[in-house]
Design a protein around this motif. Structure first.
Motif, PDB file in Angstrom:
ATOM      1  N   GLY A 153       0.619  -1.127   0.061  1.00  0.00           N
ATOM      2  CA  GLY A 153      -0.003  -0.137  -0.082  1.00  0.00           C
ATOM      3  C   GLY A 153       0.858   1.191  -0.058  1.00  0.00           C
ATOM      4  N   ALA A 154       1.869   1.182   0.099  1.00  0.00           N
ATOM      5  CA  ALA A 154       3.104   2.487   0.090  1.00  0.00           C
ATOM      6  C   ALA A 154       3.031   3.065  -1.647  1.00  0.00           C
ATOM      7  N   ASN A 155       2.849   4.300  -1.498  1.00  0.00           N
ATOM      8  CA  ASN A 155       2.724   5.104  -2.825  1.00  0.00           C
ATOM      9  C   ASN A 155       3.973   5.831  -2.749  1.00  0.00           C
ATOM     10  N   LEU A 156       5.064   5.539  -3.364  1.00  0.00           N
ATOM     11  CA  LEU A 156       6.205   6.225  -3.051  1.00  0.00           C
ATOM     12  C   LEU A 156       6.831   6.922  -4.325  1.00  0.00           C
ATOM     13  N   THR A 157       6.031   6.758  -5.384  1.00  0.00           N
ATOM     14  CA  THR A 157       6.679   7.452  -6.623  1.00  0.00           C
ATOM     15  C   THR A 157       6.768   8.857  -6.690  1.00  0.00           C
ATOM     16  N   SER A 158       5.724   9.782  -5.981  1.00  0.00           N
ATOM     17  CA  SER A 158       6.016  11.232  -6.086  1.00  0.00           C
ATOM     18  C   SER A 158       7.265  11.666  -5.047  1.00  0.00           C
ATOM     19  N   GLU A 159       7.788  10.663  -4.123  1.00  0.00           N
ATOM     20  CA  GLU A 159       8.923  11.053  -3.497  1.00  0.00           C
ATOM     21  C   GLU A 159      10.195  10.958  -4.255  1.00  0.00           C
ATOM     22  N   VAL A 160      10.245  10.214  -5.370  1.00  0.00           N
ATOM     23  CA  VAL A 160      11.465  10.162  -6.155  1.00  0.00           C
ATOM     24  C   VAL A 160      11.356  10.511  -7.616  1.00  0.00           C
ATOM     25  N   SER A 161      10.152  10.734  -8.026  1.00  0.00           N
ATOM     26  CA  SER A 161      10.001  11.486  -9.448  1.00  0.00           C
ATOM     27  C   SER A 161      10.640  12.702  -9.437  1.00  0.00           C
ATOM     28  N   THR A 162      11.152  13.326 -10.883  1.00  0.00           N
ATOM     29  CA  THR A 162      11.424  14.401 -11.031  1.00  0.00           C
ATOM     30  C   THR A 162      10.350  15.307 -11.177  1.00  0.00           C
ATOM     31  N   THR A 163      10.784  16.868 -10.857  1.00  0.00           N
ATOM     32  CA  THR A 163       9.421  17.640 -10.828  1.00  0.00           C
ATOM     33  C   THR A 163       9.102  18.492 -12.113  1.00  0.00           C
ATOM     34  N   LEU A 204       9.483   7.109 -12.628  1.00  0.00           N
ATOM     35  CA  LEU A 204       8.849   6.543 -11.527  1.00  0.00           C
ATOM     36  C   LEU A 204      10.084   6.369 -10.362  1.00  0.00           C
ATOM     37  N   GLY A 205      11.195   6.589 -10.593  1.00  0.00           N
ATOM     38  CA  GLY A 205      12.504   6.415  -9.679  1.00  0.00           C
ATOM     39  C   GLY A 205      13.597   5.830 -10.545  1.00  0.00           C
ATOM     40  N   ILE A 206      13.785   6.560 -11.783  1.00  0.00           N
ATOM     41  CA  ILE A 206      14.854   6.303 -12.770  1.00  0.00           C
ATOM     42  C   ILE A 206      16.065   6.266 -12.309  1.00  0.00           C
ATOM     43  N   LYS A 207      16.902   5.568 -12.663  1.00  0.00           N
ATOM     44  CA  LYS A 207      18.412   5.248 -12.336  1.00  0.00           C
ATOM     45  C   LYS A 207      19.084   5.783 -13.507  1.00  0.00           C
ATOM     46  N   ALA A 208      20.237   6.710 -12.996  1.00  0.00           N
ATOM     47  CA  ALA A 208      21.161   7.548 -14.136  1.00  0.00           C
ATOM     48  C   ALA A 208      21.529   6.778 -15.350  1.00  0.00           C
ATOM     49  N   ASN A 209      21.798   5.500 -15.232  1.00  0.00           N
ATOM     50  CA  ASN A 209      22.526   4.650 -16.225  1.00  0.00           C
ATOM     51  C   ASN A 209      21.285   4.374 -17.401  1.00  0.00           C
ATOM     52  N   THR A 210      20.109   4.541 -16.979  1.00  0.00           N
ATOM     53  CA  THR A 210      19.071   4.130 -18.088  1.00  0.00           C
ATOM     54  C   THR A 210      19.101   5.327 -19.182  1.00  0.00           C
ATOM     55  N   PRO A 211      19.061   6.437 -19.176  1.00  0.00           N
ATOM     56  CA  PRO A 211      19.149   7.326 -20.237  1.00  0.00           C
ATOM     57  C   PRO A 211      20.564   7.452 -20.690  1.00  0.00           C
ATOM     58  N   LEU A 249      10.532  12.532 -17.975  1.00  0.00           N
ATOM     59  CA  LEU A 249       9.303  13.187 -17.721  1.00  0.00           C
ATOM     60  C   LEU A 249       8.774  12.782 -16.244  1.00  0.00           C
ATOM     61  N   PRO A 250       8.107  13.767 -15.176  1.00  0.00           N
ATOM     62  CA  PRO A 250       7.416  13.585 -14.233  1.00  0.00           C
ATOM     63  C   PRO A 250       6.732  12.371 -14.266  1.00  0.00           C
ATOM     64  N   ALA A 251       6.272  11.795 -13.185  1.00  0.00           N
ATOM     65  CA  ALA A 251       5.312  10.503 -13.189  1.00  0.00           C
ATOM     66  C   ALA A 251       3.831  10.854 -13.470  1.00  0.00           C
ATOM     67  N   GLU A 252       3.917  12.224 -13.202  1.00  0.00           N
ATOM     68  CA  GLU A 252       2.300  12.659 -13.485  1.00  0.00           C
ATOM     69  C   GLU A 252       2.148  13.289 -14.888  1.00  0.00           C
ATOM     70  N   THR A 253       2.900  12.765 -15.808  1.00  0.00           N
ATOM     71  CA  THR A 253       2.965  13.349 -17.382  1.00  0.00           C
ATOM     72  C   THR A 253       1.710  12.894 -17.997  1.00  0.00           C
ATOM     73  N   SER A 255      10.117   3.546 -16.225  1.00  0.00           N
ATOM     74  CA  SER A 255      11.458   3.429 -15.460  1.00  0.00           C
ATOM     75  C   SER A 255      10.969   2.489 -14.167  1.00  0.00           C
ATOM     76  N   ASN A 256      12.067   2.009 -13.513  1.00  0.00           N
ATOM     77  CA  ASN A 256      11.996   1.325 -12.192  1.00  0.00           C
ATOM     78  C   ASN A 256      11.387   2.423 -11.190  1.00  0.00           C
ATOM     79  N   GLY A 257      11.276   1.704  -9.656  1.00  0.00           N
ATOM     80  CA  GLY A 257      10.790   2.568  -8.757  1.00  0.00           C
ATOM     81  C   GLY A 257      10.329   2.056  -7.605  1.00  0.00           C
TER      82      GLY A 257
END
Length: 377
Positions: free
Chosen positions: A157-167, A187-194, A207-211, A227-229
């Motif tokens: 039940g933990a919704n953590l996406t907003s804590e890690v996504s870019t704004t 959703l919590g992307i790692k630098a090595n992906t892009p 892009l932010p999760a709420e795009t 992404s991962n997250g």
């Protein structure tokens, strides 16, 4: 070396004594074990580890120090670190500091001197457990510390996406000639992906999760990446709705880790929490399309609930489990037959490795190429 006493306390009442390193005080999270023999910095800065206290099964941690350039995000995301032996000094010409120094700087609490083999066996038997690390003046009676741990929220039940996504959106340009552009939903992307995309001539708009789908279409991208997250995928309704819109428009889509679970939900499958999850860089997986066995990097406590084997009918056509864990049969990827989409639960962009699955980025490129060819016709 620190002589400040500390304790790791599990919700079932188990208490492990040790010494403090990094910051002092108290921290809470879910106790999980990671089996990688290297890559502790990449693990600690991976946003997927948000609100988790990582138990390192490697016997000594800290021997490569801290290398600023190797961070997978802007900072440390683990809630705490549990280790057997803290290296007295780093031996690495690239080190910009030590592990304890960086943890103290970022307010991350660690405990050393724990029998991590016994602790890992306990977590394998009983499952991932809520826990707390208490150090110095924060130490209390066992009863007080256990009660404090039991009062904390679990991961279900933990919704953590907003804590890690870019704004706000940022762009990582292609290296050399640009072949495609991709919208990466953070959703919590790692630098090595892009970075992995860039090496293949792909410009990535993170892009932010709420795009919205309209914002993605306005960019005119050739594909979308999920992404991962961290957290429970059952809470990510907005990402699931967005994914369904992407599938309806037949925009090529590739998902990793949390992105695999989001695609699974968009296709109509459920998700569930694993007993102790998969975390480490030595997880064996089979690619059902080729029969190839991959050694993969993984970090997930939830999984997609879908049967392997037959083609499954969904609102978006036929879907098959594309990859499975060779340890326990857990779904490790999905392949769509009637829309241009696929996903994997593991990390083909893994840093510090392994790189067995890096070809999946090329599979995504092929998907985008075929889509461009279809449009041209």
């Amino acid at each position: 070396m620190s002589k400040i006493p500390a304790a790791l306390v599990l919700e079932d009442g188990k208490v492990y004594g040790g010494t403090s390193f990094g910051a002092g005080g108290t921290t809470f999270g879910e106790a999980v074990f990671a089996t990688g023999m290297t890559g502790y910095q990449e693990t600690m800065t991976d946003p997927s580890y948000r609100r988790q206290v990582v138990v390192a099964t490697a016997p000594q941690i800290g021997n490569t120090g801290w290398v600023e350039q190797d961070n997978e995000s802007s900072g440390i995301h683990v809630a705490g670190l549990v280790i057997r032996d803290l290296s007295p000094a780093p031996s690495n010409w690239r080190a910009t500091g030590t592990l304890p120094q960086e943890m103290e700087k970022q307010g991350i609490i660690g405990i050393a001197g724990v029998d991590t083999r016994a602790l890992t066996r306990h977590l394998r038997t009983n499952g991932a457990l809520r826990c707390g690390i208490f150090s110095g003046d924060a130490l209390g009676t066992p009863q007080e510390m256990v009660a404090a741990v039991q009062a904390t929220p679990g991961m279900v039940g933990a919704n953590l996406t907003s804590e890690v996504s870019t704004t706000k959106m940022y762009t990582v340009p292609a290296i050399g000639e640009q072949r495609f552009t991709v919208a990466a939903i953070d959703l919590g992307i790692k630098a090595n992906t892009p970075r992995s995309f860039a090496q293949r001539g792909i410009t990535t708009h993170v892009l932010p999760a709420e795009t919205t789908i309209e914002e993605i279409e306005a960019l005119g991208v050739d594909g979308v990446f999920l992404s991962n997250g961290p957290g429970d995928p059952a809470t990510a309704d907005a990402a699931v709705a967005l994914t369904a819109q992407i599938l309806k428009r037949r925009i090529p889509l590739f998902g990793i880790c949390f992105g695999n679970q989001i695609l699974g939900r968009a296709l109509g499958f459920g998700t569930y929490k694993l007993k102790f999850g998969h975390r480490g860089i030595n997880q064996p997986v089979v690619d059902h399309a080729t029969g190839q066995i991959l050694v993969t990097s993984q970090n997930h406590g939830f999984a997609v609930d879908a049967p392997a084997g037959d083609v499954l009918q969904t609102a978006f056509g036929g879907v098959q489990v594309g990859f499975s864990s060779l340890n326990d049969g857990v779904v490790e990827g999905l392949t769509c037959h009637d829309v241009p989409a696929f996903s994997v639960q593991f990390h083909p962009e893994a840093s510090a490795g392994p790189h067995d699955a890096s070809y999946l980025f090329d599979r995504f490129i092929l998907l985008m190429s075929e889509n461009v060819s279809t449009k041209a016709v």
